[in-house]
Design an enzyme around this catalytic site. Structure first.
Site, PDB file in Angstrom:
ATOM      1  N   GLU A  80      92.480 -34.557  72.996  1.00  0.00           N
ATOM      2  CA  GLU A  80      93.456 -34.265  71.765  1.00  0.00           C
ATOM      3  C   GLU A  80      94.597 -33.777  72.196  1.00  0.00           C
ATOM      4  OE1 GLU A  80      90.376 -33.801  71.681  1.00  0.00           O
ATOM      5  OE2 GLU A  80      89.302 -34.082  69.620  1.00  0.00           O
ATOM      6  N   TRP A 118      77.634 -12.878  68.064  1.00  0.00           N
ATOM      7  CA  TRP A 118      77.726 -13.712  68.878  1.00  0.00           C
ATOM      8  C   TRP A 118      77.714 -13.094  70.430  1.00  0.00           C
ATOM      9  CZ3 TRP A 118      81.944 -17.523  66.896  1.00  0.00           C
ATOM     10  CH2 TRP A 118      81.579 -18.205  65.457  1.00  0.00           C
TER      11      TRP A 118
HETATM   12  P1  ADP Z   1      85.003 -34.148  75.193  1.00  0.00           P
HETATM   13  O1  ADP Z   1      84.063 -33.294  76.214  1.00  0.00           O
HETATM   14  O2  ADP Z   1      84.602 -33.798  73.800  1.00  0.00           O
HETATM   15  O3  ADP Z   1      85.020 -35.453  75.579  1.00  0.00           O
HETATM   16  P2  ADP Z   1      87.103 -33.121  76.077  1.00  0.00           P
HETATM   17  O4  ADP Z   1      87.193 -33.698  77.520  1.00  0.00           O
HETATM   18  O5  ADP Z   1      88.476 -33.407  75.411  1.00  0.00           O
HETATM   19  O6  ADP Z   1      86.239 -33.604  75.380  1.00  0.00           O
HETATM   20  O7  ADP Z   1      86.895 -31.603  76.183  1.00  0.00           O
HETATM   21  C1  ADP Z   1      87.402 -30.611  75.490  1.00  0.00           C
HETATM   22  C2  ADP Z   1      86.526 -29.592  75.576  1.00  0.00           C
HETATM   23  O8  ADP Z   1      86.097 -29.097  76.883  1.00  0.00           O
HETATM   24  C3  ADP Z   1      87.562 -28.244  74.953  1.00  0.00           C
HETATM   25  O9  ADP Z   1      87.380 -28.094  73.661  1.00  0.00           O
HETATM   26  C4  ADP Z   1      86.601 -27.117  75.607  1.00  0.00           C
HETATM   27  O10 ADP Z   1      85.606 -26.821  74.743  1.00  0.00           O
HETATM   28  C5  ADP Z   1      85.867 -27.596  77.075  1.00  0.00           C
HETATM   29  N1  ADP Z   1      87.118 -27.166  77.935  1.00  0.00           N
HETATM   30  C6  ADP Z   1      88.123 -27.679  78.635  1.00  0.00           C
HETATM   31  N2  ADP Z   1      88.678 -26.686  79.573  1.00  0.00           N
HETATM   32  C7  ADP Z   1      87.774 -25.741  79.534  1.00  0.00           C
HETATM   33  C8  ADP Z   1      87.850 -24.394  80.477  1.00  0.00           C
HETATM   34  N3  ADP Z   1      88.696 -24.291  81.344  1.00  0.00           N
HETATM   35  N4  ADP Z   1      86.902 -23.710  80.226  1.00  0.00           N
HETATM   36  C9  ADP Z   1      86.076 -23.539  79.113  1.00  0.00           C
HETATM   37  N5  ADP Z   1      85.908 -24.826  78.250  1.00  0.00           N
HETATM   38  C10 ADP Z   1      86.690 -25.785  78.522  1.00  0.00           C
END
Ligand code: ADP
Length: 543
Positions: free
Chosen positions: A332, A446
């Protein structure tokens, strides 16, 4: 009073035109899907631009109009790159689909997107063949190959990509579109419900590329050799195909091979200076080079994100002269929101404070605003301790999902709800505690699964670790560590407890561990916590 400057729209076609004009001879190197172990395919920005124009004429010939969705099921190759520029440049929407999704999901996405043309790599010909009956609205299938490589038994008319390109003129003038026109469509992987489409515009894509290229973002220049390991079907390889054209960097496209040895060979042989990917991929590379004297060639920077990069991974690369740029983002958000680059005051921090800052996800790119909200949507202080739901605002953040009602997933005043739980410190560095659905709720408090994973990943016996919430009769949920061990090592529960002791509050220490052969990953390479939670939902806690 209006300014009196030119209103040249920010268009994706202007990126490839610039790369051709200023960096026409710069190499674009690609593994071939037809023969991944064979000789590499070599071309240049000028050639990519020329073939993109031929392809744009071919698209017109196929009846593709502005705004039409043109789907791709393809690896990172020069052909996929040509599609990126030809499709968006001519005003259609480049709709990349993750071929690792279940077939039902791919069919569902094609329907939801309203795609009528599908380009696919030969390695996905079987999937494409089965889509024919499932998605009758698709009018054209094109395999990304020569005609001689087409399958005989494809259940619909099938074009060969090279025929299409060669049979059309290179004379094509990129249309002057509105910069707000749609350029690309990418679906979230649907780890929470059905996938949702994010419809990028030329403006959002170009602005995102500018911001990502900056020195404190990825820091890309015309002297760089950039290897996108993040697939071009996953949020546009985090923008690298655009960023490389913008800056005139050389590209190395790894095609279908993402294992440690294959990536290592490309890094060394092609002089890769910068690459990107999820932690799992780099774990493969580190395992491959462990104990070997061979280095990482000219590699200087790795952008790691998609899930939290364990500090032990940053250390392992630092020892080999490679800087890890931790980054956070999401589909997004085009996807980059924050990158962890130092600030001037880093020079004055003591080693502990330096490590604390380095392990965070990073600070926002210019153009990105972050806030954290409590349960009533009231803003929380940026004190590095208060945590709440992370919301974001940016010219490259989604405003509304494709085909969905407005407002779904946004605050009343229009900020996008990320579904992540985070802290923000006074210096502006954001740290993800968890995805809201992965957080472990123990006795009403948490526990951050990411922090537990970061700590256990540093244990010498541990290859990969995942912390999940498992129901507990007294505390509601308690943390369980699912662990993959390095070959020839062991890890007992009390050893794990000793490892955590002093590093987290006593009640955070994981109750138990389960040694498993492999950690399940999602189609985008993240730890599949939902599957792990299902697998261990009946776990018997030690008494
Ligand atoms: P999906 O896995 O839903 O397809 P995305 O690839 O868009 O979606 O992933 C986004 C999510 O990945 C973020 O909302 C977050 O939870 C996680 N994420 C991305 N980068 C990081 C990071 N560096 N550290 C922790 N979580 C991350």
């Amino acid at each position: 009073m209006l300014g009196l400057m030119m209103q040249t729209p920010l268009l994706i076609s202007s990126l490839i035109a610039h790369a051709d004009r200023q960096h026409g001879d710069t190499p674009i190197v690609s593994r071939r899907v037809e023969d991944p172990q064979g000789p590499l395919h070599r071309t240049t920005w000028r050639e990519v631009h020329r073939r993109s124009r031929q392809l744009a004429n071919a698209l017109a010939h196929l009846g593709v109009n502005r705004g039409d969705r043109v789907a791709t099921l393809a690896w990172n190759t020069h052909r996929h790159l040509e599609l990126y520029y030809a499709v968006s440049g001519s005003g259609a929407v480049c709709h990349t689909i993750n071929p690792r999704l279940f077939e039902e999901q791919i069919a569902w996405i094609l329907e939801d997107a309203g795609a009528e043309v599908v380009f696919f790599d030969a390695s996905f010909a079987d999937i494409a063949a089965r889509l024919v009956a499932r998605v009758p609205r698709v009018r054209h299938y094109i395999q990304l190959s020569e005609r001689a490589e087409l399958p005989n038994d494809f259940p619909a008319q099938l074009h060969a990509y090279e025929d299409l390109v060669h049979s059309h003129s290179e004379h094509f003038t990129w249309p002057q579109l509105e910069e707000t026109a749609a350029s690309g469509l990418c679906y979230t992987s649907g780890t929470t419900g059905n996938p949702k489409g994010v419809l990028y515009s030329h403006r959002s894509t170009v602005l995102h590329a500018y911001a990502c290229a900056l020195p404190d973002s990825f820091g890309v220049s015309a002297r760089d050799v950039v290897m996108p390991v993040v697939p071009m079907y996953h949020v546009n390889a985090w923008g690298l195909p655009y960023i490389a054209a913008l800056t005139g960097a050389s590209l190395v496209l790894p095609g279908p091979l993402q294992d440690g040895p294959a990536l290592h060979r490309l890094i060394v042989d092609e002089g890769v200076t910068l690459s990107n990917g999820v932690p799992t991929v780099w774990l493969g590379l580190l395992q491959h080079i462990a104990g070997k004297s061979e280095g990482l060639g000219r590699l200087r920077k790795l952008v790691i994100g998609g899930s939290a990069c364990p500090p032990s991974m940053m250390d392992a690369f630092a020892q080999r002269g490679v800087e890890v740029l931790h980054a956070w983002g999401m589909t997004e958000l085009s996807p980059i929101g924050v990158v962890n680059a130092p600030k001037a005051d880093n020079a004055t921090l003591d080693p502990t404070a330096t490590a604390v800052r380095r392990n965070k996800q990073g600070r926002p790119l210019p153009g990105v605003e972050l806030a954290i909200l409590d349960e009533d949507d009231s803003p929380l202080p940026h004190d590095g301790a208060s945590f709440g739901e992370l919301v974001v605002r940016s010219p490259w953040a989604v405003r509304q999902y494709f085909g969905r009602a407005p407002g779904d997933g946004f605050t009343a005043d229009g900020w996008f709800r990320t579904g992540d739980v985070a802290t923000i410190d006074p210096a502006g560095y954001m740290q993800i505690t968890d995805r809201a659905k992965d957080v472990i709720k123990s006795g009403g408090e948490w526990i951050s699964s990411i922090e537990l994973e970061n700590i256990l990943s540093a244990h010498p016996a541990v290859l990969e670790a995942a912390a999940i919430a498992v129901p507990h009769p007294k505390w509601d949920e308690r943390p369980l560590m699912a662990v993959v061990l390095k070959p020839g090592t062991t890890l007992e529960r009390n050893e794990m407890h000793a490892h955590f002791s002093g590093k987290v509050a006593r009640w955070w220490i994981p109750e138990d561990l389960a040694i498993i052969a492999a950690i399940p990953h999602t189609a985008t390479g993240k730890i599949d916590k939902r599957r792990l939670r299902d697998q261990f939902s009946e776990h018997r806690w030690p008494t």
